[in-house]
Scaffold this motif. Structure first.
Motif, PDB file in Angstrom:
ATOM      1  N   ILE A  11      53.742  27.025  30.212  1.00 28.46           N
ATOM      2  CA  ILE A  11      52.513  27.305  29.464  1.00 28.46           C
ATOM      3  C   ILE A  11      51.621  28.257  30.251  1.00 28.46           C
ATOM      4  O   ILE A  11      51.061  29.227  29.703  1.00 28.46           O
ATOM      5  N   GLN A  12      51.496  28.018  31.553  1.00 30.54           N
ATOM      6  CA  GLN A  12      50.657  28.870  32.381  1.00 30.54           C
ATOM      7  C   GLN A  12      51.198  30.297  32.426  1.00 30.54           C
ATOM      8  O   GLN A  12      50.436  31.272  32.344  1.00 30.54           O
ATOM      9  N   ASN A  13      52.528  30.457  32.518  1.00 28.17           N
ATOM     10  CA  ASN A  13      53.127  31.806  32.527  1.00 28.17           C
ATOM     11  C   ASN A  13      52.854  32.542  31.228  1.00 28.17           C
ATOM     12  O   ASN A  13      52.539  33.739  31.219  1.00 28.17           O
ATOM     13  N   GLU A  31      47.811  23.877  20.613  1.00 28.39           N
ATOM     14  CA  GLU A  31      48.943  23.065  20.177  1.00 28.39           C
ATOM     15  C   GLU A  31      49.847  22.697  21.349  1.00 28.39           C
ATOM     16  O   GLU A  31      50.282  21.548  21.504  1.00 28.39           O
ATOM     17  N   ALA A  32      50.129  23.682  22.215  1.00 33.19           N
ATOM     18  CA  ALA A  32      50.986  23.436  23.375  1.00 33.19           C
ATOM     19  C   ALA A  32      50.337  22.445  24.335  1.00 33.19           C
ATOM     20  O   ALA A  32      51.001  21.550  24.876  1.00 33.19           O
ATOM     21  N   GLN A  33      49.024  22.592  24.555  1.00 37.37           N
ATOM     22  CA  GLN A  33      48.329  21.682  25.460  1.00 37.37           C
ATOM     23  C   GLN A  33      48.269  20.263  24.901  1.00 37.37           C
ATOM     24  O   GLN A  33      48.401  19.279  25.646  1.00 37.37           O
ATOM     25  N   ALA A  34      48.085  20.164  23.579  1.00 37.40           N
ATOM     26  CA  ALA A  34      48.052  18.841  22.951  1.00 37.40           C
ATOM     27  C   ALA A  34      49.398  18.136  23.094  1.00 37.40           C
ATOM     28  O   ALA A  34      49.469  16.935  23.379  1.00 37.40           O
ATOM     29  N   LEU A  35      50.493  18.910  22.900  1.00 36.23           N
ATOM     30  CA  LEU A  35      51.819  18.332  23.049  1.00 36.23           C
ATOM     31  C   LEU A  35      52.064  17.896  24.488  1.00 36.23           C
ATOM     32  O   LEU A  35      52.609  16.817  24.751  1.00 36.23           O
ATOM     33  N   LEU A  36      51.607  18.706  25.437  1.00 39.96           N
ATOM     34  CA  LEU A  36      51.769  18.374  26.848  1.00 39.96           C
ATOM     35  C   LEU A  36      50.994  17.104  27.205  1.00 39.96           C
ATOM     36  O   LEU A  36      51.506  16.223  27.909  1.00 39.96           O
ATOM     37  N   GLU A  37      49.742  17.003  26.737  1.00 38.79           N
ATOM     38  CA  GLU A  37      48.934  15.822  27.031  1.00 38.79           C
ATOM     39  C   GLU A  37      49.544  14.557  26.411  1.00 38.79           C
ATOM     40  O   GLU A  37      49.490  13.474  27.002  1.00 38.79           O
ATOM     41  N   THR A  84      47.785  32.008  23.099  1.00 32.81           N
ATOM     42  CA  THR A  84      46.328  31.983  22.952  1.00 32.81           C
ATOM     43  C   THR A  84      45.949  31.172  21.724  1.00 32.81           C
ATOM     44  O   THR A  84      46.814  30.785  20.917  1.00 32.81           O
ATOM     45  N   GLY A  85      44.648  30.922  21.580  1.00 35.69           N
ATOM     46  CA  GLY A  85      44.098  30.336  20.360  1.00 35.69           C
ATOM     47  C   GLY A  85      44.741  29.016  19.962  1.00 35.69           C
ATOM     48  O   GLY A  85      44.939  28.110  20.792  1.00 35.69           O
ATOM     49  N   ASP A  86      45.093  28.918  18.678  1.00 34.61           N
ATOM     50  CA  ASP A  86      45.643  27.679  18.136  1.00 34.61           C
ATOM     51  C   ASP A  86      46.967  27.308  18.788  1.00 34.61           C
ATOM     52  O   ASP A  86      47.261  26.128  18.998  1.00 34.61           O
ATOM     53  N   ASN A  87      47.781  28.325  19.101  1.00 33.60           N
ATOM     54  CA  ASN A  87      49.067  28.034  19.729  1.00 33.60           C
ATOM     55  C   ASN A  87      48.890  27.398  21.114  1.00 33.60           C
ATOM     56  O   ASN A  87      49.618  26.481  21.501  1.00 33.60           O
ATOM     57  N   LEU A  88      47.909  27.907  21.875  1.00 30.19           N
ATOM     58  CA  LEU A  88      47.628  27.331  23.185  1.00 30.19           C
ATOM     59  C   LEU A  88      47.154  25.887  23.043  1.00 30.19           C
ATOM     60  O   LEU A  88      47.590  24.995  23.780  1.00 30.19           O
TER      61      LEU A  88
END
Length: 515
Positions: free
Chosen positions: A200-202, A216-222, A210-214
């Protein structure tokens, strides 16, 4: 010509049954809540010490011996009363009416935690985690099927791939449960989450996420981090279970102080009504260990002391010329609000908080005691005691245990009846002896695995010696045959069988009386 039995002459012959009156009776009954000290004439005081040693052994469902689970215990009882004029009396009584002291020993289903319990816990975690993981896979698959965004598609597909690997791991863990395999799965999950964080960081650094996709990815990770935390907590709880080397044990203590006032009436003051407030203190500690308790194994509870109040009331009748005394005493229920600090490993295994401190209610039972004595001849006294306690109304329901199991920790199916008959004989001006027989109904069979006794039969002997005109020393003992009982869990599962048990009780009383 009618024979007259003067109480002063017969005083030395009064049976010392109350020196050693109750042990391992139904429910949590201990002292029998004796009130006869208040019924003595004039100024009276007594100190009673009681020692109880019971041999209670049995086997678990696998035929393993339980060891002697009944720990020896002792307690004191005190009483003092005095008459105020011809009609009024006041007194204070102290006793320890309710209690339990049980501990399993040896290698059986009530000690430690064998591998079968740990393996079962791991299988439970694996099955629950596999079901939760599959639900997340299905949700992500639905989002993948509906999206047209290529970055979002990569996020969803990456999440599905990671979850499918975890699902395979949980399936394998359910088939071959071990703490080592569980640790390996957790380490693999930790590495997968670390890789996802770096990915995700890369993508963020390249400006591709960015935006909604970021979000979404962070929510899945959490979400995956949360699942990992629950798995780690469950692993720690299972490790705690596997490390247990203690045995199942329970200790319940109570203390009661009764302030009593009485008023005599009738043509010769032969009747008396009495009553007053009762202060009661209660506390307990419980540890459930071993495979017998299934999902509740490892449960620990410390119930802090609480003091609350009730009352007693009674009526007595006396006829001194034949040494007759009869008294009927009622004690009320006492409602306690207790604080329980509980630890329940099964909740951690299910992904919940296993530690909690909450208030809950316990109501100690009401009781009715009948005390009776009458002279048989100028040197002989007959006595009888009858006691009723509705243990079927009693239960202990600590909040965490009850919520997790939907069952009480302790309850009973039947009420207790106790009967004791005695005969005292004056052998010399300063010496008397007595004998007694007794029966206790118990509080139901099967009974709690924490106290597997179904009542008892007893025989007793006692003696009283008048050291001076006012001071006396009494000593007594009893032998008890306990009723056979099956130990059960609160859900009714039979987990043990106890037969051919016995015990003894010994007591000493020092008393002072001035009429």
């Amino acid at each position: 010509m009618r024979t007259t039995f003067h109480l002063k002459t017969l005083a030395v012959a009064i049976a010392t049954l109350s020196v050693a009156s109750v042990t391992n009776a139904a429910g949590l009954d201990r002292s029998g809540q004796d009130i006869t000290a208040f019924l003595q004439d004039g100024t009276y005081a007594e100190t009673v010490y009681t020692y109880i040693d019971a041999d209670v052994t049995g086997i678990d469902n696998d035929g393993n011996e339980s060891g002697d689970i009944a720990e020896s215990y002792d307690f004191f009882r005190y009483g003092v009363k005095t008459d105020i004029g011809d009609r009024f009396s006041v007194g204070v009584l102290y006793d320890e009416p309710f209690g339990a002291a049980a501990k399993y020993e040896g290698d059986n289903n009530f000690t430690g935690v064998a591998n079968v319990t740990g393996a079962g816990a791991i299988q439970t975690v694996a099955k629950t985690s596999a079901e939760k993981t599959q639900n997340k896979i299905n949700a992500l698959q639905g989002q993948l099927d509906s999206t047209q965004d290529p970055i979002a598609s990569l996020i969803y597909q990456s999440g599905i791939n990671a979850l499918e690997q975890a699902a395979v791991g949980f399936d394998s863990l359910e088939e071959s449960p071990s703490i080592e395999a569980y640790n390996n799965l957790i380490q693999a999950t930790q590495q997968s989450i670390a890789t996802s964080e770096q990915t995700i960081q890369n993508l963020v650094n390249l400006g591709l996420l960015t935006g909604d996709n970021l979000a979404e990815a962070q929510a899945l990770l959490e979400s995956n981090k949360g699942d990992l935390a629950q798995s780690e907590a469950a692993r720690d709880a299972i490790q705690d279970l596997l490390n247990i080397d203690e045995s199942t044990n329970v200790e319940v203590r109570s203390n009661t102080l009764s302030l009593i006032g009485g008023m005599k009436f009738g043509p010769e003051n032969q009747f008396q009504v009495y009553g007053g407030p009762v202060a009661q203190r209660l506390q307990a500690d419980v540890k459930l260990r071993g495979n017998a308790y299934k999902g509740a194994t490892g449960y620990t509870s410390h119930i802090s002391p609480d003091q609350d109040y009730g009352w007693l009331a009674g009526i007595s009748y006396s006829k001194p010329e034949i040494a007759l005394k009869a008294a009927l005493t009622y004690r009320s229920e006492i409602d306690h609000t207790l604080t329980a600090a509980e630890y329940f490993p099964a909740l951690a295994i299910q992904g919940q908080n296993p530690n909690s401190t909450n208030d809950f209610e316990i109501t100690t039972p009401k009781s009715v005691n009948l005390d009776f004595q009458t002279g048989v001849n100028p040197t002989t006294l007959a006595t009888a005691k009858v006691r009723w306690v509705p243990w079927s109304d009693f239960s202990i329901r600590p909040p965490v245990y009850t919520q997790a199991s939907n069952l009480p920790l302790v309850d009973y199916s039947d009420d207790q009846w106790q009967v004791e008959l005695g005969l005292g004989k004056r052998l010399a001006p300063a010496l008397a002896v007595n004998g007694s027989i007794g029966w206790d109904s118990g509080a139901g069979d099967p009974t709690s695995s924490l106290g597997p006794i179904e009542g008892y039969y007893s025989v007793g002997l006692g003696a009283k010696y008048n050291v001076t005109e006012n001071w006396a020393v009494s000593a007594g003992g009893k032998y008890l045959w306990f009723g056979d009982a099956e130990g059960s869990l609160p859900d009714g599962t039979i987990v043990s069988n106890f037969e051919d048990n016995d015990g003894y009780v010994a007591g000493v009383k020092i008393s002072y009386q001035a009429k």
